[in-house]
Design an enzyme around this catalytic site. Structure first.
Site, PDB file in Angstrom:
ATOM      1  CG  HIS A  94      52.397  13.406  55.636  1.00  0.00           C
ATOM      2  ND1 HIS A  94      53.193  13.906  54.625  1.00  0.00           N
ATOM      3  CD2 HIS A  94      51.156  13.906  55.410  1.00  0.00           C
ATOM      4  CE1 HIS A  94      52.464  14.667  53.832  1.00  0.00           C
ATOM      5  NE2 HIS A  94      51.223  14.688  54.296  1.00  0.00           N
ATOM      6  CD  GLU A  96      56.846   9.719  55.555  1.00  0.00           C
ATOM      7  OE1 GLU A  96      57.274   9.634  54.391  1.00  0.00           O
ATOM      8  OE2 GLU A  96      55.685  10.078  55.848  1.00  0.00           O
ATOM      9  CB  CYS A 123      56.248  15.017  51.449  1.00  0.00           C
ATOM     10  SG  CYS A 123      55.994  15.359  53.206  1.00  0.00           S
ATOM     11  CB  CYS A 126      57.838  13.475  55.961  1.00  0.00           C
ATOM     12  SG  CYS A 126      56.091  13.525  56.442  1.00  0.00           S
TER      13      CYS A 126
END
Length: 194
Positions: A94, A96, A123, A126
């Site tokens: 992801h 992040e 999410c 993250c």
């Protein structure tokens, strides 16, 4: 003084002689909008065919690190893998997490930073990593979030509240709050996401 006036007159003539389509776009008025715009541009670097996410870490109006969602570096990201949704989701890092990895690789401290994420709420996985890295604020655009990830977004929001991480959802056009335009104070309730 004479030189300054000459340069100013020259600059005005150049601006007036350029048609509007040749002029650079006007920058957003608010710093949060500016950094979200940068995260949007970084999201465009993702090869993911369905969801492109970008993230920017900022402290004191300086960019510390950035990331976008994608297959890890040195791992083949050919069209076969990218078009296989199940495999792509298993392999994707992801935005992040990519940002945090980049900062760690280059010795950049993220403690006390703000994370700007485009176009989705962080999410829960993250969110945990952002909390562990020492982020104090997360800023997202005030778009409608997809229902399929709503449970993860809600869990992330609860984790941020418990950890004392401020979350701001802001508009991407017009002033954030007209009465405070140009003011350098915090403009958002730190514990709410619209």
């Amino acid at each position: 003084m004479l030189t300054r006036n000459i340069l100013k007159n020259f600059a005005e003539r150049v601006i007036m002689s350029n048609p509007p389509e040749m002029r650079p776009p006007k920058a957003p008025e608010h710093w949060d909008q500016r950094f979200l715009s940068i995260a949007r541009n970084i999201a465009g670097w993702s090869k993911d065919p369905s969801t492109k996410v970008g993230a920017v870490a900022v402290r004191e109006r300086r960019i510390l690190a950035s990331g976008y969602n994608g297959i890890p570096m040195h791992v083949n990201d050919d069209i076969t893998r990218l078009s296989n949704r199940e495999l792509r989701l298993q392999m994707t890092v992801h935005a992040e997490a990519n940002l945090i990895c980049y900062a760690a690789r280059h010795g950049v401290c993220l403690n006390g930073a703000t994370c700007y994420v485009w176009p989705l709420m962080t999410c829960s996985q993250c969110a945990a990593q952002l909390i562990q890295a020492g982020f104090i604020k997360v800023v997202i655009p005030n778009f409608v979030m997809p229902l399929r990830w709503q449970e993860s977004f809600e869990t992330a929001k609860l984790m941020f509240i418990e950890a004392g991480v401020a979350v701001s959802s802001i508009p991407m056009s017009g002033p954030i709050e007209p009465a405070l335009e140009g003011c350098e104070e915090e403009l958002f309730d730190p514990l709410t996401v619209a």
